[in-house]
Design a protein around this motif. Sequence first.
Motif, PDB file in Angstrom:
ATOM      1  N   LEU A 161      -5.464   4.375  -1.125  1.00  0.00           N
ATOM      2  CA  LEU A 161      -4.540   4.668  -1.906  1.00  0.00           C
ATOM      3  C   LEU A 161      -4.933   4.801  -3.176  1.00  0.00           C
ATOM      4  N   PHE A 164       1.081   1.970 -13.140  1.00  0.00           N
ATOM      5  CA  PHE A 164       1.547   0.640 -13.114  1.00  0.00           C
ATOM      6  C   PHE A 164       2.372   0.194 -14.241  1.00  0.00           C
ATOM      7  N   TYR A 175       3.478  -3.913 -15.721  1.00  0.00           N
ATOM      8  CA  TYR A 175       3.273  -5.183 -16.156  1.00  0.00           C
ATOM      9  C   TYR A 175       4.660  -5.877 -16.542  1.00  0.00           C
ATOM     10  N   LEU A 178       3.944   5.905  -2.103  1.00  0.00           N
ATOM     11  CA  LEU A 178       4.136   4.361  -1.977  1.00  0.00           C
ATOM     12  C   LEU A 178       4.411   3.525  -3.389  1.00  0.00           C
ATOM     13  N   GLY A 188      -0.573 -12.134 -11.663  1.00  0.00           N
ATOM     14  CA  GLY A 188      -1.901 -13.114 -11.252  1.00  0.00           C
ATOM     15  C   GLY A 188      -2.705 -12.409 -10.375  1.00  0.00           C
ATOM     16  N   GLN A 248       0.219  -7.442  -2.920  1.00  0.00           N
ATOM     17  CA  GLN A 248       1.232  -6.371  -3.195  1.00  0.00           C
ATOM     18  C   GLN A 248       2.157  -6.189  -2.096  1.00  0.00           C
ATOM     19  N   PHE A 252       4.857  -3.526  -0.364  1.00  0.00           N
ATOM     20  CA  PHE A 252       5.005  -2.073  -0.404  1.00  0.00           C
ATOM     21  C   PHE A 252       6.462  -1.716   0.145  1.00  0.00           C
ATOM     22  N   GLY A 253       7.062  -0.694  -0.590  1.00  0.00           N
ATOM     23  CA  GLY A 253       7.983  -0.247  -0.021  1.00  0.00           C
ATOM     24  C   GLY A 253       7.782   0.600   1.344  1.00  0.00           C
TER      25      GLY A 253
END
Lengths: 113, 109
Positions: free
Chosen positions: A43, A48, A50, A90, A97, A102, A104-105
């Motif tokens: 992957l 990303f 936050y 994805l 933290g 994670q 995932f869809g």
Amino acid sequence: DVKVTQSSRYLVKRTGEKVFLECVQDMDHENMFWYRQDPGLGLRLIYFSYDVKMKEKGDIPEGYSVSREKKERFSLILESASTNQTSMYLCASSLAGDAYEQYFGPGTRLTVT
Amino acid sequence: GQNIDQPTEMTATEGAIVQINCTYQTSGFNGLFWYQQHAGEAPTFLSYNVLDGLEEKGRFSSFLSRSKGYSYLLLKELQMKDSASYLCAVKDSNYQLIWGAGTKLIIKP
């Protein structure tokens, strides 16, 4: 149960089109991620986030942009789709933290012709 | 550079035990994750290791040696539904996940 949904399972677009991939999570997670997955490769992180309105580049941000206007929604935009962006995309989310996994869809398989 | 190595493919027999290895070279270490991914589906979380040793969770166990940059996932009493890809991922010094390419596990009756 955590649920991450993506707007489409399969998508076919033409070269040069603008493409929007939507991701929604229902567990109030702070972190959200966009990856692409290609055969024989791990992957790879595209972008990303936050927090709302925050975004960070991942390993392969070129040709992509993102938007996070609401905490539960993270959108990936292909400004001008190219054939080398044909891939499985994805989306994932997690709590803030180190130790949190994670979620995932189901993924969007995008084909650019 | 950062690198995660896993075997590309493994075959095992229903009811047996299989060990999937993962070696890593990353800038820093803040935990190692194992995920399972069935064909055409999303990855799902299996285990997390941050300290050396074995973590057991039912039929699945995961081991970590930080000094050796090594982990393995042990699957016992294999079932046909365990046929899937198993992904190893390491959280580096920037707290980003670095992913291996995955190991495709084929279970034969």
